[in-house]
Design an enzyme around this catalytic site. Structure first.
Site, PDB file in Angstrom:
ATOM      1  N   ARG A 153       0.988  -1.341  -0.096  1.00 38.49           N
ATOM      2  CA  ARG A 153      -0.006   0.022  -0.006  1.00 38.49           C
ATOM      3  C   ARG A 153       0.912   1.238  -0.050  1.00 38.49           C
ATOM      4  O   ARG A 153       0.317   2.266   0.497  1.00 38.49           O
ATOM      5  CB  ARG A 153      -0.926   0.080   1.106  1.00 38.49           C
ATOM      6  CG  ARG A 153      -1.897  -1.261   0.960  1.00 38.49           C
ATOM      7  CD  ARG A 153      -2.923  -1.021   2.270  1.00 38.49           C
ATOM      8  NE  ARG A 153      -3.886  -2.134   2.312  1.00 38.49           N
ATOM      9  CZ  ARG A 153      -3.809  -3.202   2.624  1.00 38.49           C
ATOM     10  NH1 ARG A 153      -2.755  -3.493   3.601  1.00 38.49           N
ATOM     11  NH2 ARG A 153      -4.718  -4.029   2.700  1.00 38.49           N
ATOM     12  N   LYS A 198       1.762  11.530 -10.210  1.00 40.38           N
ATOM     13  CA  LYS A 198       0.909  10.368 -11.029  1.00 40.38           C
ATOM     14  C   LYS A 198       1.824   9.205 -11.511  1.00 40.38           C
ATOM     15  O   LYS A 198       2.834   9.332 -12.089  1.00 40.38           O
ATOM     16  CB  LYS A 198       0.454  11.339 -12.373  1.00 40.38           C
ATOM     17  CG  LYS A 198      -0.609  12.314 -12.368  1.00 40.38           C
ATOM     18  CD  LYS A 198      -1.189  12.700 -13.652  1.00 40.38           C
ATOM     19  CE  LYS A 198      -2.271  13.366 -13.571  1.00 40.38           C
ATOM     20  NZ  LYS A 198      -2.922  14.081 -14.871  1.00 40.38           N
ATOM     21  N   GLU A 226       6.749  19.726 -24.261  1.00 43.93           N
ATOM     22  CA  GLU A 226       6.327  20.076 -22.950  1.00 43.93           C
ATOM     23  C   GLU A 226       6.714  21.368 -22.373  1.00 43.93           C
ATOM     24  O   GLU A 226       6.300  22.103 -21.759  1.00 43.93           O
ATOM     25  CB  GLU A 226       6.565  18.865 -21.934  1.00 43.93           C
ATOM     26  CG  GLU A 226       5.765  17.657 -22.303  1.00 43.93           C
ATOM     27  CD  GLU A 226       4.334  17.273 -22.046  1.00 43.93           C
ATOM     28  OE1 GLU A 226       3.876  18.449 -21.234  1.00 43.93           O
ATOM     29  OE2 GLU A 226       3.884  16.442 -22.380  1.00 43.93           O
ATOM     30  N   GLU A 230      -5.824  16.723  -9.385  1.00 39.32           N
ATOM     31  CA  GLU A 230      -6.311  17.305 -10.695  1.00 39.32           C
ATOM     32  C   GLU A 230      -7.913  17.540 -10.813  1.00 39.32           C
ATOM     33  O   GLU A 230      -8.462  16.929 -11.365  1.00 39.32           O
ATOM     34  CB  GLU A 230      -6.240  16.186 -11.900  1.00 39.32           C
ATOM     35  CG  GLU A 230      -6.321  17.063 -13.319  1.00 39.32           C
ATOM     36  CD  GLU A 230      -5.758  16.166 -14.332  1.00 39.32           C
ATOM     37  OE1 GLU A 230      -5.135  14.988 -14.194  1.00 39.32           O
ATOM     38  OE2 GLU A 230      -6.150  16.543 -15.513  1.00 39.32           O
ATOM     39  N   ARG A 247      -4.713  21.579 -12.374  1.00 40.65           N
ATOM     40  CA  ARG A 247      -3.657  20.782 -12.983  1.00 40.65           C
ATOM     41  C   ARG A 247      -4.311  20.477 -14.480  1.00 40.65           C
ATOM     42  O   ARG A 247      -3.228  20.245 -15.101  1.00 40.65           O
ATOM     43  CB  ARG A 247      -3.618  19.620 -12.017  1.00 40.65           C
ATOM     44  CG  ARG A 247      -2.686  18.658 -12.383  1.00 40.65           C
ATOM     45  CD  ARG A 247      -2.101  17.710 -11.507  1.00 40.65           C
ATOM     46  NE  ARG A 247      -1.030  16.819 -11.882  1.00 40.65           N
ATOM     47  CZ  ARG A 247      -0.486  15.930 -11.294  1.00 40.65           C
ATOM     48  NH1 ARG A 247      -0.622  15.780 -10.074  1.00 40.65           N
ATOM     49  NH2 ARG A 247       0.806  15.001 -11.774  1.00 40.65           N
ATOM     50  N   ASN A 260      -2.909  19.724 -19.307  1.00 43.09           N
ATOM     51  CA  ASN A 260      -3.222  19.166 -20.484  1.00 43.09           C
ATOM     52  C   ASN A 260      -3.270  20.105 -21.825  1.00 43.09           C
ATOM     53  O   ASN A 260      -3.789  19.535 -22.770  1.00 43.09           O
ATOM     54  CB  ASN A 260      -4.542  18.432 -20.394  1.00 43.09           C
ATOM     55  CG  ASN A 260      -4.566  17.392 -19.143  1.00 43.09           C
ATOM     56  OD1 ASN A 260      -3.514  16.458 -19.214  1.00 43.09           O
ATOM     57  ND2 ASN A 260      -5.414  17.048 -18.402  1.00 43.09           N
ATOM     58  N   HIS A 278      -3.225  18.525 -25.390  1.00 42.53           N
ATOM     59  CA  HIS A 278      -3.136  17.007 -25.070  1.00 42.53           C
ATOM     60  C   HIS A 278      -4.359  16.402 -25.619  1.00 42.53           C
ATOM     61  O   HIS A 278      -4.248  15.352 -25.745  1.00 42.53           O
ATOM     62  CB  HIS A 278      -2.896  16.744 -23.411  1.00 42.53           C
ATOM     63  CG  HIS A 278      -1.181  16.692 -23.430  1.00 42.53           C
ATOM     64  ND1 HIS A 278      -0.649  18.032 -23.293  1.00 42.53           N
ATOM     65  CD2 HIS A 278      -0.459  15.918 -22.725  1.00 42.53           C
ATOM     66  CE1 HIS A 278       0.692  17.702 -22.845  1.00 42.53           C
ATOM     67  NE2 HIS A 278       0.526  16.501 -22.468  1.00 42.53           N
ATOM     68  N   HIS A 295      -3.550  13.377 -27.721  1.00 43.15           N
ATOM     69  CA  HIS A 295      -3.586  12.054 -27.448  1.00 43.15           C
ATOM     70  C   HIS A 295      -4.264  11.246 -28.570  1.00 43.15           C
ATOM     71  O   HIS A 295      -4.116  10.138 -28.750  1.00 43.15           O
ATOM     72  CB  HIS A 295      -4.681  11.849 -26.073  1.00 43.15           C
ATOM     73  CG  HIS A 295      -3.824  11.989 -24.920  1.00 43.15           C
ATOM     74  ND1 HIS A 295      -4.230  12.704 -23.823  1.00 43.15           N
ATOM     75  CD2 HIS A 295      -2.525  11.925 -24.563  1.00 43.15           C
ATOM     76  CE1 HIS A 295      -3.459  12.752 -22.894  1.00 43.15           C
ATOM     77  NE2 HIS A 295      -2.168  12.529 -23.299  1.00 43.15           N
TER      78      HIS A 295
END
Ligand code: GLY
Length: 357
Positions: A118, A140, A182, A234, A238, A242, A245, A249
């Site tokens: 955990r 992340k 980026e 997020e 946050r 993106n 993106h 994506h």
């Protein structure tokens, strides 16, 4: 010489930026850790051995896990391989995992660290520009499934990140330039000085041995740190990370993940710049600046017209779509990101036509 940025998400942690930083590793791990698993791509085995030697010299028991390159690392079978090593070596909750490699490796290592017992201590040592300015900072972690990328994961902050710019000396120039997508993103959404530094001296700005490069990397990490410090999970701010993106994506999927991430989001950024311009929000000069800086970096800014139906369908499925509405991060001006919700398909198509090859 190194400089440290403290990320204030959950437990604050340092991102140390500099050169020849392996000496910083033991202090980051601390004295309670006894065993360390270094997860690295097999292509970096020789460098991973150096990490192991450094750790053993500092008194840690160190194991290496060589994993596949790139996205092939982010599979549940590879995570299971790492869990087996941890289990067979009796790793306890006070032991640690190190991610040593590009963004895929650090995403996998983060996921393994988040899930073992955990959650155990994690140190990230990114070896690509993309990993340094994005994937390794912010907590992340995740792996892919056959249905899509990053569908399984957890937020798990590292205890520290070592951004050793010397690792980039052997990286292919086009890998570095892809990572610049980026970096340019941070310039447009938050810190236009980054854009000035690139435009004023492209050769120095893209040379990993230069001071300008170090400044650009530090500024980029500072933006990421500021954003995740405010919105770790997020729920709001946050989302600005993106930028470019959503279409990016969709292009990555259309290209079956054979394209570099940076190339896809480069086109995605020009697309959202055009979208904002058509909505009357963004001045022409800022849109033109997207094209000029990305082109100077050798990144693509257009895409075949016939791909639109496929891209639109993918965007509608994008996990960042809230409910039935498509959402895009757009700019109202330099460093003024905002969310555009549910633009019409006509407007999206019109923006896409501005970027067709
Ligand atoms: N790469 C985007 C984020 O970390 O939120």
């Amino acid at each position: 010489m190194s400089n440290t940025i403290t990320v204030s998400a959950n437990n604050p942690y340092p991102v140390i930026i500099g050169r020849a930083l392996l000496g910083e590793l033991a202090p980051l791990l601390g004295e309670k850790v006894a065993k360390v698993l270094v997860i690295h791509p097999v292509g970096l085995s020789a460098s991973a051995e150096l990490v192991k030697e450094t750790l053993e010299a500092a008194g840690y028991e160190c194991l290496l896990a060589g994993v596949p390159d790139s996205e092939d690392a982010k599979r549940v079978e590879v995570a299971a391989f790492c869990w087996t090593i941890l289990g067979q070596a009796d790793f306890t909750r006070s032991d640690a995992v190190i991610g040593f490699g590009g963004g895929s490796t650090t995403d996998l290592a983060g996921f393994v660290a988040a899930t073992w017992l955990r959650g155990v201590r994690l140190i990230q040592i990114p070896t690509t520009l993309l990993g340094m300015v994005d994937a390794s900072v912010g907590g992340k972690t995740g792996i892919n499934t056959s249905e899509g990328k990053n569908l399984v994961g957890a937020f798990h902050s590292p205890s520290g990140v070592l951004v050793d710019l010397d690792a980039l000396q052997t990286l292919a120039k086009n890998e570095i330039l892809a990572g610049f997508a980026e970096v340019v993103k941070y310039g447009f959404i938050a810190d236009p000085v980054i854009l000035d530094l690139i435009e004023n001296n492209l050769a120095e700005a893209t040379d990993p041995s230069s001071d300008v490069f170090e400044e650009i990397v530090s500024r980029s990490i500072q933006i990421k740190s500021n954003v995740v410090g405010v919105d770790f999970k997020e729920n709001g701010l946050r989302e600005i990370l993106n930028y470019g993106h959503t279409l990016g994506h969709a292009i990555e999927l259309a290209e079956r993940y054979k394209w570099r991430h940076g190339a896809a989001i480069s086109i995605g950024m020009v697309f959202v710049a055009e979208l904002a311009r058509l909505a009357g929000r963004l001045p022409d000069a800022v849109v033109d600046r997207h094209r000029s800086i990305l082109t100077a970096l050798g990144l693509p800014i257009s895409y075949p017209a016939e791909k639109w139906p496929q891209l639109l369908a993918t965007m509608k499925r994008d996990k960042k779509a809230r409910g039935a509405n498509l959402r895009f991060i757009v700019l109202d001006d330099l460093a003024k990101p905002t969310v555009m919700t549910a633009p019409t398909e006509e407007m999206l198509f019109a923006a896409f036509q501005e970027i067709t090859a």
